[in-house]
Design a protein around this motif. Structure first.
Motif, mmCIF file in Angstrom:
data_model
loop_
_atom_site.group_PDB
_atom_site.id
_atom_site.type_symbol
_atom_site.label_atom_id
_atom_site.label_comp_id
_atom_site.label_asym_id
_atom_site.label_seq_id
_atom_site.Cartn_x
_atom_site.Cartn_y
_atom_site.Cartn_z
ATOM 1 N N LEU A 170 47.327 7.178 -19.705
ATOM 2 C CA LEU A 170 47.570 7.588 -21.083
ATOM 3 C C LEU A 170 47.730 9.103 -21.207
ATOM 4 C CD1 LEU A 170 44.985 5.296 -22.913
ATOM 5 C CD2 LEU A 170 47.427 4.866 -22.496
ATOM 6 N N ALA A 171 47.099 9.857 -20.301
ATOM 7 C CA ALA A 171 47.190 11.325 -20.341
ATOM 8 C C ALA A 171 46.886 11.885 -18.961
ATOM 9 C CB ALA A 171 46.204 11.894 -21.362
ATOM 10 N N GLY A 172 47.556 12.993 -18.631
ATOM 11 C CA GLY A 172 47.330 13.652 -17.354
ATOM 12 C C GLY A 172 47.978 12.906 -16.201
ATOM 13 N N SER A 173 47.502 13.228 -15.010
ATOM 14 C CA SER A 173 47.991 12.601 -13.770
ATOM 15 C C SER A 173 46.799 12.197 -12.904
ATOM 16 C CB SER A 173 48.879 13.578 -13.002
ATOM 17 O OG SER A 173 49.990 13.946 -13.768
ATOM 18 N N PRO A 174 45.942 11.312 -13.422
ATOM 19 C CA PRO A 174 44.733 10.984 -12.670
ATOM 20 C C PRO A 174 45.037 10.213 -11.389
ATOM 21 C CG PRO A 174 44.949 9.528 -14.549
ATOM 22 C CD PRO A 174 46.033 10.557 -14.674
ATOM 23 N N THR A 175 44.187 10.449 -10.396
ATOM 24 C CA THR A 175 44.210 9.675 -9.166
ATOM 25 C C THR A 175 42.836 9.030 -9.015
ATOM 26 O OG1 THR A 175 43.446 11.494 -7.767
ATOM 27 C CG2 THR A 175 45.842 11.279 -8.086
ATOM 28 N N ALA A 176 42.784 7.998 -8.178
ATOM 29 C CA ALA A 176 41.505 7.333 -7.925
ATOM 30 C C ALA A 176 41.374 7.066 -6.442
ATOM 31 C CB ALA A 176 41.398 6.037 -8.714
ATOM 32 N N GLY A 177 40.140 7.106 -5.978
ATOM 33 C CA GLY A 177 39.833 6.796 -4.586
ATOM 34 C C GLY A 177 38.671 5.830 -4.535
ATOM 35 N N ILE A 178 38.685 4.985 -3.513
ATOM 36 C CA ILE A 178 37.618 4.009 -3.360
ATOM 37 C C ILE A 178 37.253 3.905 -1.890
ATOM 38 C CG2 ILE A 178 39.198 2.058 -3.159
ATOM 39 C CD1 ILE A 178 37.123 0.444 -4.834
ATOM 40 N N LEU A 179 35.967 3.713 -1.635
ATOM 41 C CA LEU A 179 35.462 3.497 -0.290
ATOM 42 C C LEU A 179 34.503 2.322 -0.370
ATOM 43 C CD1 LEU A 179 35.138 4.342 2.677
ATOM 44 C CD2 LEU A 179 33.330 5.920 1.931
ATOM 45 N N GLU A 180 34.941 1.183 0.151
ATOM 46 C CA GLU A 180 34.080 0.000 0.158
ATOM 47 C C GLU A 180 33.118 0.123 1.326
ATOM 48 O OE1 GLU A 180 36.416 -3.541 -0.147
ATOM 49 O OE2 GLU A 180 37.424 -2.822 -1.949
ATOM 50 N N LEU A 181 31.824 0.008 1.020
ATOM 51 C CA LEU A 181 30.798 0.264 2.021
ATOM 52 C C LEU A 181 30.182 -0.998 2.603
ATOM 53 C CD1 LEU A 181 28.926 3.125 0.136
ATOM 54 C CD2 LEU A 181 30.577 3.356 2.009
ATOM 55 N N GLU A 182 29.810 -1.924 1.758
ATOM 56 C CA GLU A 182 29.027 -3.079 2.188
ATOM 57 C C GLU A 182 29.372 -4.301 1.355
ATOM 58 O OE1 GLU A 182 26.567 -3.120 4.576
ATOM 59 O OE2 GLU A 182 26.681 -0.977 4.989
ATOM 60 N N ASP A 183 28.964 -5.450 1.859
ATOM 61 C CA ASP A 183 28.941 -6.683 1.081
ATOM 62 C C ASP A 183 27.477 -7.084 0.995
ATOM 63 O OD1 ASP A 183 30.401 -9.186 -0.029
ATOM 64 O OD2 ASP A 183 28.893 -9.965 1.353
ATOM 65 N N LEU A 184 26.992 -7.283 -0.208
ATOM 66 C CA LEU A 184 25.588 -7.620 -0.423
ATOM 67 C C LEU A 184 25.531 -8.947 -1.155
ATOM 68 C CD1 LEU A 184 22.588 -6.727 -0.311
ATOM 69 C CD2 LEU A 184 22.968 -5.624 -2.509
ATOM 70 N N ALA A 185 25.321 -10.012 -0.421
ATOM 71 C CA ALA A 185 25.221 -11.356 -1.002
ATOM 72 C C ALA A 185 26.397 -11.658 -1.932
ATOM 73 C CB ALA A 185 23.887 -11.518 -1.724
ATOM 74 N N GLY A 186 27.599 -11.319 -1.477
ATOM 75 C CA GLY A 186 28.792 -11.591 -2.271
ATOM 76 C C GLY A 186 29.179 -10.504 -3.250
ATOM 77 N N CYS A 187 28.395 -9.452 -3.344
ATOM 78 C CA CYS A 187 28.721 -8.314 -4.218
ATOM 79 C C CYS A 187 29.239 -7.165 -3.357
ATOM 80 C CB CYS A 187 27.481 -7.821 -4.973
ATOM 81 S SG CYS A 187 26.904 -8.948 -6.226
ATOM 82 N N GLY A 188 30.329 -6.567 -3.802
ATOM 83 C CA GLY A 188 30.838 -5.391 -3.115
ATOM 84 C C GLY A 188 30.026 -4.169 -3.498
ATOM 85 N N VAL A 189 29.779 -3.312 -2.532
ATOM 86 C CA VAL A 189 29.079 -2.051 -2.757
ATOM 87 C C VAL A 189 30.006 -0.948 -2.267
ATOM 88 C CG1 VAL A 189 27.052 -0.662 -2.206
ATOM 89 C CG2 VAL A 189 26.849 -3.162 -2.358
ATOM 90 N N GLY A 190 30.212 0.048 -3.108
ATOM 91 C CA GLY A 190 31.121 1.103 -2.686
ATOM 92 C C GLY A 190 31.020 2.350 -3.540
ATOM 93 N N VAL A 191 31.931 3.277 -3.245
ATOM 94 C CA VAL A 191 32.032 4.540 -3.969
ATOM 95 C C VAL A 191 33.425 4.588 -4.583
ATOM 96 C CG1 VAL A 191 31.954 7.055 -3.785
ATOM 97 C CG2 VAL A 191 30.540 5.649 -2.273
#
Length: 120
Positions: free
Chosen positions: A29-50
């Motif tokens: 909607l505004a600006g030029s945002p970027t996104a980054g993700i780092l998937e770290l673990e799987d915990l009983a079916g839940c993703g854990v990450g940054v």
């Protein structure tokens, strides 16, 4: 030999390296945002990450998630069926947030926002 399923894992997430990509243009909607993700673990079916997003404003549809803001600042608006803001949250380091699957949001990031998340 140690059983890998019983060993501890350490991730230092405040300065973990994330590869950023521009957000899809239909979400920005505004600006030029970027996104980054780092998937770290799987915990009983839940993703854990940054995850982090650079300054700008973008829409999203949320998954089931709990996250803690590590750094940065942003406002998240939660939209109702008529695209009216029904709730807004101001986010800063230390905030814990619960998102529900299907919630439509607008993220207005002022200072690059980094969070650690658990997502189903």
């Amino acid at each position: 030999m140690a059983d890998a399923s019983r060993t501890a894992t350490l991730h230092h997430v405040p300065d973990a390296s994330l590869e950023h990509e521009p957000l899809p243009t239909e979400q920005v909607l505004a600006g030029s945002p970027t996104a980054g993700i780092l998937e770290l673990e799987d915990l009983a079916g839940c993703g854990v990450g940054v995850w982090e997003m650079t300054p700008g404003t973008a829409t999203d549809v949320e998954a089931e998630e709990v996250f803690v803001v590590l750094s940065g600042s942003a406002r998240v608006d939660f939209l109702d069926a008529q695209d009216t803001v029904e709730q807004s949250l101001e986010l800063t380091a230390g905030d814990l947030v619960r998102l529900r699957a299907g919630q439509r949001t607008v993220w207005a990031v002022r200072e690059t926002l980094r969070k650690v998340y658990l997502s189903a």
